[in-house]
Write an enzyme that holds these catalytic residues in place. Sequence first.
Site, PDB file in Angstrom:
ATOM      1  N   SER A 153      32.909  25.781  38.463  1.00  0.00           N
ATOM      2  CA  SER A 153      31.513  26.163  38.686  1.00  0.00           C
ATOM      3  C   SER A 153      31.235  27.494  38.021  1.00  0.00           C
ATOM      4  CB  SER A 153      31.243  26.277  40.193  1.00  0.00           C
ATOM      5  OG  SER A 153      29.993  26.876  40.437  1.00  0.00           O
ATOM      6  N   TYR A 169      33.646  30.019  48.314  1.00  0.00           N
ATOM      7  CA  TYR A 169      33.524  29.035  47.242  1.00  0.00           C
ATOM      8  C   TYR A 169      33.690  29.711  45.883  1.00  0.00           C
ATOM      9  CZ  TYR A 169      31.534  25.276  44.382  1.00  0.00           C
ATOM     10  OH  TYR A 169      31.333  24.295  43.435  1.00  0.00           O
TER      11      TYR A 169
END
Length: 245
Positions: A153, A169
Amino acid sequence: MQTTKKDMVQVIQNKKIALISGGNRGIGYELGKQLAEKDYQVILGSRNADKGQEAASSLKNLGYDVSVFELDVDDPKSIQKAVEYVQQTYGRLDVLINNAGVYLDEELKMTEEDPAILEKTLRTNLLGPYHLIRSFLSLMREHNYGRIINISSGYGQMDGMDQTGPGSYKLSKLALNGLTRLLAAEVSGNIKINAVCPGWVRTDMGGPHAPRSVEEAAKSILWLAELEQDGPNGEFFRNGLQINW
């Protein structure tokens, strides 16, 4: 004319074998569909056996040749069973896509949230891919071929670490990017390990308001499964273009 076991083995030998963790839904499911369209033998890894069977049945009903294996990336024993299954059933693995992941952060800062959130996130998003890659590398080395894709990501880019956000995350994806580079530096021969950001996608994780469809996201990823021997290794991509770590 009846198809014999020998005929089935020959069909499998003529196909590339791909395993996708978290393959029962979202981007993983779509990756399986698009690889099957390209005549890959697809194995959907699913932590939930029933949901995995539903996903596989859905694709089979569309005419795609897929199988499913119960795979919990948090459990090294489950990963070892997957290795044994692939080795005994297919004899090799050509493509490994580390797609399974969790997004457990809420609005709390890392200093305020339960440490268990970080621990669980790292187990799934970092250690899961680590154990899968480590466990399947010997099989890829045996055949001198492998394409490994880590679904990362843009949240994991280093230049975004000074911005608040989903800390657990973000940290897990930063670590996954580091793992990608470290392992890519260690492999030799015709094995490639790369990371890719699929963008903000309409999935259970991304939510219904994300601008990108799973079809678009999968298409932006799959070219890394078909790299030539002189293709990139240890790099980070979005939409087919290299991006900064």
